[in-house]
Design a protein around this motif. Structure first.
Motif, PDB file in Angstrom:
ATOM      1  N   VAL A  23       0.918  -1.258  -0.350  1.00  0.00           N
ATOM      2  CA  VAL A  23      -0.169   0.388  -0.126  1.00  0.00           C
ATOM      3  C   VAL A  23       1.193   0.873   0.051  1.00  0.00           C
ATOM      4  O   VAL A  23       1.659   1.216   0.309  1.00  0.00           O
ATOM      5  CB  VAL A  23      -0.963   0.078   1.322  1.00  0.00           C
ATOM      6  CG1 VAL A  23      -1.392  -1.494   1.177  1.00  0.00           C
ATOM      7  CG2 VAL A  23      -0.247   0.523   2.517  1.00  0.00           C
ATOM      8  N   LYS A 175      -2.896  12.286   1.220  1.00  0.00           N
ATOM      9  CA  LYS A 175      -3.585  10.971   1.850  1.00  0.00           C
ATOM     10  C   LYS A 175      -3.474  11.034   3.438  1.00  0.00           C
ATOM     11  O   LYS A 175      -4.623  10.000   3.386  1.00  0.00           O
ATOM     12  CB  LYS A 175      -2.306  10.369   1.275  1.00  0.00           C
ATOM     13  CG  LYS A 175      -1.450  10.344   0.478  1.00  0.00           C
ATOM     14  CD  LYS A 175      -0.250   9.381   0.390  1.00  0.00           C
ATOM     15  CE  LYS A 175       0.743   9.384  -0.809  1.00  0.00           C
ATOM     16  NZ  LYS A 175       2.259   8.753  -0.379  1.00  0.00           N
ATOM     17  N   SER A 185     -11.249   1.666   2.273  1.00  0.00           N
ATOM     18  CA  SER A 185     -11.104   0.786   1.165  1.00  0.00           C
ATOM     19  C   SER A 185     -10.173   0.679   0.419  1.00  0.00           C
ATOM     20  O   SER A 185      -8.823   1.384   0.122  1.00  0.00           O
ATOM     21  CB  SER A 185     -12.212   0.960   0.706  1.00  0.00           C
ATOM     22  OG  SER A 185     -12.143   2.070  -0.675  1.00  0.00           O
ATOM     23  N   ASP A 186      -9.656  -0.644  -0.111  1.00  0.00           N
ATOM     24  CA  ASP A 186      -8.690  -0.295  -0.871  1.00  0.00           C
ATOM     25  C   ASP A 186      -8.480  -0.274  -2.535  1.00  0.00           C
ATOM     26  O   ASP A 186      -9.943  -0.234  -2.678  1.00  0.00           O
ATOM     27  CB  ASP A 186      -7.958  -1.847  -1.331  1.00  0.00           C
ATOM     28  CG  ASP A 186      -8.895  -3.167  -1.767  1.00  0.00           C
ATOM     29  OD1 ASP A 186      -9.776  -2.515  -2.465  1.00  0.00           O
ATOM     30  OD2 ASP A 186      -8.334  -4.403  -1.315  1.00  0.00           O
ATOM     31  N   SER A 187      -7.667  -0.452  -2.964  1.00  0.00           N
ATOM     32  CA  SER A 187      -7.720  -0.209  -4.826  1.00  0.00           C
ATOM     33  C   SER A 187      -8.672  -0.263  -5.272  1.00  0.00           C
ATOM     34  O   SER A 187      -9.171  -0.628  -6.449  1.00  0.00           O
ATOM     35  CB  SER A 187      -6.444  -0.146  -5.214  1.00  0.00           C
ATOM     36  OG  SER A 187      -6.671  -1.586  -5.676  1.00  0.00           O
ATOM     37  N   ASP A 188      -9.643  -1.560  -5.086  1.00  0.00           N
ATOM     38  CA  ASP A 188     -10.609  -2.772  -5.818  1.00  0.00           C
ATOM     39  C   ASP A 188     -12.267  -2.070  -4.744  1.00  0.00           C
ATOM     40  O   ASP A 188     -12.623  -2.787  -5.466  1.00  0.00           O
ATOM     41  CB  ASP A 188      -9.874  -4.297  -5.989  1.00  0.00           C
ATOM     42  CG  ASP A 188      -9.160  -3.955  -6.801  1.00  0.00           C
ATOM     43  OD1 ASP A 188      -9.334  -3.342  -7.572  1.00  0.00           O
ATOM     44  OD2 ASP A 188      -8.577  -5.198  -6.084  1.00  0.00           O
TER      45      ASP A 188
END
Length: 802
Positions: A23, A175, A185-188
């Protein structure tokens, strides 16, 4: 979030700390000085206005800081005010920052909390030059008192190890500020939540209910026919609330669907003491499902009067599966009963199957009135039941065309607007392609066996114009999971971001999932739920992992959300755990969700709750050793030579084979290499079926992705049918006594550089190698690396006991 073939999301059941290196460099972890997430104040702040929208101070604390500010500034004249008022205000208000724990070094419990927040060097320099005279009034730290007159030493002391969080740079760091206060949430788009363990050692816990009587107790049912009482402090009563194990039909077989299947307490339980249970029984050679009414004992509020059982309804079961099992009271006060279609495959009973046959009670949602049943019939038919006047139809039927609804719930409605209140959500287990989520409404047909999800299953029935079936609100394919477990719409107080989110899971894949309705389009948006990576769940009492087999969901009396899962899906395995769902990104303001449970009269011994699950991916904090002072001289090399001289004849010849800067390397082989031989010469020739565990960058040799050596190459194993029996073969082959977990969904990373050599592996657990188990054939597979299998092994069975 990993995606399989670019389309299907695959969720790791447990997320390990080495994933954190994937990350962004800044690990988002808002945390207050009380070790909890920040919040939106109920009343707008008047002093620390920079954090009035979101932070770590409520109005009361804001006023206390204002008072402290005036106490500090009372020591200065007009010139002091002009130069230092702004600095003092900003330094005091950093306690209200969403990242207060970072600024004050409060995350590590073994280090003292800073009295002045971490400052960026240039800001510290300005502060010292203009207002160093305020330091004694801001801090009582004796070390700061010693160095306050030395700018370099002071600013070095106030500097943070992680410069991303120093004040004031963190205010402009995108950020840290972009998604602050939202569910991370993550990138997906996989939502990162955390868990709190609240109960353990349970045997297939499949229902958790509360009495709605102000005591905030909860009752947890096990498949074997036991119900336990848990008090608000987490302790469990030694004597069970209900014990009908002798009457319940079940077995120790993994996946046996029979047993104690449902429990609900009457909405007026506080006054009438009634409860209802749904369980399997055997009568001669026949199997049935039974719905019974019990009453609580007149002498003990934590025990059922077992002589009070009255059988409300019994239904013959033509097969041992698809038994349904949900009981609930909806807002109308009636008892709803959710039955399966009778079992086997494809609902083969009669011309159209049980689910479409209104003269049968199987494959239905039933609704009955059990109030005022002390005299006369045990239940009555509500006058507005939809088929009460239809010839040949059972009047108990409320809705039909369901296959095997497993876990349903009633939406409490939005806490403010009550929007959505009374909706009944259900997960309906599919046949061989799709799982679905439905909203149950009166008189509606939910399609089975004509349809499975949106797809035609019985083409003749599917084309029947009179079907008039209701489409699900969401469907997912068996690539994502093979047995839906219905959940709840979150309406609790503690986690405002989750309000209106329907959270559910899958028993087989271990996925946690969510749906959120778009108010404008009335469409349901899907997001998968992951466990928080890195520091996301690094709050006291929280964990980021759970056992795979998600059996049921629940609400407590306050509306907070829980789920139950197990490591071994057997009615006799005490590996079941109850977890509370936690959003680490935002909490409710302090005192908003406070309640005082009514006292509980206890006549049983109490068993104190002892958590067993651990936060994965973070090493426990170590006690900091004092560092040698710069003036001290320490010749570690000379000391090492001196010590070696005491045990060997020539320390200079011993040095090349000794190291003090790296830990010893632990070989996975039992024997060591002989001195003088090269690595290639000492490696034995590999045999077909040899195994290795890889993927754990922490160097833990008891876990990792399973890679197998076949015909001269290493490859991975697909997790389509990966079970604890398979894991047992792997662990035993590697020299461990127990298989603690069969890890799925590339939990230990993807072996993309290797071929997938085995798929559909099915072991009995006693084989000497995976090659001895049933499998699709070497090199034959229908999966991708996002399903690479793994294991966690051990020489102690502390995780589960069989």
């Amino acid at each position: 979030m990993l995606r399989c073939n670019g389309a299907v999301p695959v969720r790791p059941v447990r997320i390990w700390c080495f994933l954190a290196v994937w990350v962004a460099p800044v690990a988002l972890h808002p945390q207050c000085l009380d070790f909890k997430p920040p919040f939106r104040p109920l009343r707008e702040l008047e002093f620390c206005v920079m954090y009035k929208e979101f932070g770590c101070c409520d109005y009361q604390r804001d006023q206390e800081l204002m008072t402290k500010y005036y106490q500090v500034m009372d020591h200065f004249d007009y010139s002091g005010y002009a130069n230092c008022a702004g600095f003092v205000l900003e330094l005091l208000c950093q306690e209200c920052s969403p990242y207060a724990a970072h600024l004050f070094d409060a995350e590590d419990p073994v280090t003292p909390v800073r009295t002045i927040p971490g400052l960026c060097p240039d800001y510290c320099s300005q502060f010292w030059k203009k207002c160093s005279s305020t330091i004694p009034h801001l801090s009582d730290d004796p070390h700061i008192a010693k160095i306050k007159d030395d700018q370099a030493l002071l600013c070095q002391h106030l500097e943070l190890h992680d410069e991303d969080y120093c004040y004031p740079y963190l205010l402009s760091n995108p950020k840290l500020t972009k998604n602050l206060g939202r569910v991370q949430s993550d990138s997906d788009g996989c939502l990162q939540l955390c868990l709190e363990e609240v109960a353990n050692g349970l045997r297939n816990p499949l229902a958790m209910v509360h009495a709605n009587d102000g005591t905030h107790r909860f009752f947890v049912a096990e498949q074997v026919g036991l119900v336990w009482v848990y008090l608000p402090d987490g302790s469990k009563l030694e004597r069970p609330f209900l014990n009908i194990t002798k009457a319940v039909l079940t077995s120790s077989w993994e996946g046996d669907e029979r047993g104690f299947l449902g429990l609900t307490l009457h909405p007026k339980y506080k006054y009438n003491g009634k409860l209802y249970v749904y369980y399997s029984i055997e009568v001669g050679f026949d199997e049935r499902i039974r719905i019974s009414e019990f009453r609580v004992s007149a002498n003990d509020m934590n025990m059922v009067d077992h002589t009070s059982e009255r059988v409300i309804l019994e239904i013959d079961e033509p097969a041992s599966n698809h038994n349904g099992g949900q009981l609930l009271f909806a807002d109308d006060g009636y008892l709803y009963i959710f039955t399966g279609d009778g079992g086997m495959a494809g609902d083969p009973f009669g011309k159209y199957g049980n689910a479409q046959n209104k003269s049968a009670l199987l494959g239905k949602v039933l609704r009955i009135d059990v109030d005022d049943n002390e005299r006369g019939p045990l239940y009555r038919i509500p006058p507005d039941n939809p088929f009460i006047h239809e010839q040949g139809a059972r009047p108990e039927i409320y809705a039909y065309g369901v296959r095997n609804m497993w876990r349903c719930s009633v939406d409490r409605g939005d806490p403010q607007t009550k929007e959505g209140k009374g909706r009944i959500f259900c997960g309906d287990v599919g046949q061989n392609k799709f799982e679905e989520i439905d909203i149950v409404e009166k008189g509606r047909n939910y399609g089975w066996r004509a349809k499975e999800g949106f797809s035609c299953y019985d083409k003749k029935l599917c084309t029947n114009s009179s079907l008039d079936d209701v489409l699900p609100i969401y469907v997912y394919p068996h690539k994502m999971g093979k047995s839906v477990t219905g959940g709840y719409v979150y309406r609790g107080c503690e986690h405002p971001n989750l309000n209106g989110m329907y959270i559910f899971g899958d028993f087989m894949s271990g996925r946690l999932m969510s749906l959120k309705e778009d108010r404008n389009t009335r469409q349901w948006k899907y997001n998968e739920i992951c466990m928080g990576m890195g520091l996301t769940c690094a709050f006291p009492g929280l964990i980021n992992n759970y056992h795979q087999y998600i059996i049921s969901f629940a609400e407590d009396e306050a509306g907070e959300l829980y789920f139950m899962s197990t490591g071994i899906p057997s009615a006799t395995s005490p590996s079941g755990v109850v977890y509370k769902v936690v959003d680490p990104s935002r909490r409710a303001p302090p005192r908003q969700c406070h309640y005082d449970p009514l006292p509980v009269r206890v006549k049983s011994n109490l068993i104190k709750f002892v958590p067993q699950e651990k936060l994965i991916g973070l090493d426990p904090p170590r006690k900091h050793e004092p560092e040698p002072q710069p003036t001290d001289s320490y010749d570690w090399l000379q000391e090492l030579i001196d010590r070696l001289g005491e045990i060997g004849p020539d320390p200079t010849t011993a040095l090349p084979t000794t190291t003090t800067t790296k830990p010893p390397r632990h070989s996975r082989r039992k024997g060591r290499r002989k001195k003088g031989k090269s690595r290639a010469q000492s490696t034995p020739e590999l045999q077909n079926g040899a195994l290795r565990l890889v993927g754990d960058e922490l160097g833990m040799r008891d876990r990792g992705r399973v890679e197998i050596y076949i015909n001269g190459e290493w490859g991975t194993v697909c997790d389509d049918l990966w079970t604890t029996n398979n894991a047992a073969v792997v662990c035993r082959q590697l020299g461990f006594g127990y298989a603690l977990k069969a890890a799925k969904n590339s939990e230990f990373g993807e072996g993309k550089d290797l071929r997938i050599l085995l798929d559909d592996v099915q072991c009995e657990g006693t084989e000497s190698s995976l090659l001895d188990c049933t499998h699709a054939g070497v090199g034959k597979h229908n999966c991708a690396h996002c399903e690479d299998a793994g294991v966690i092994c051990g020489n102690s069975d502390y995780v589960v006991e069989i």
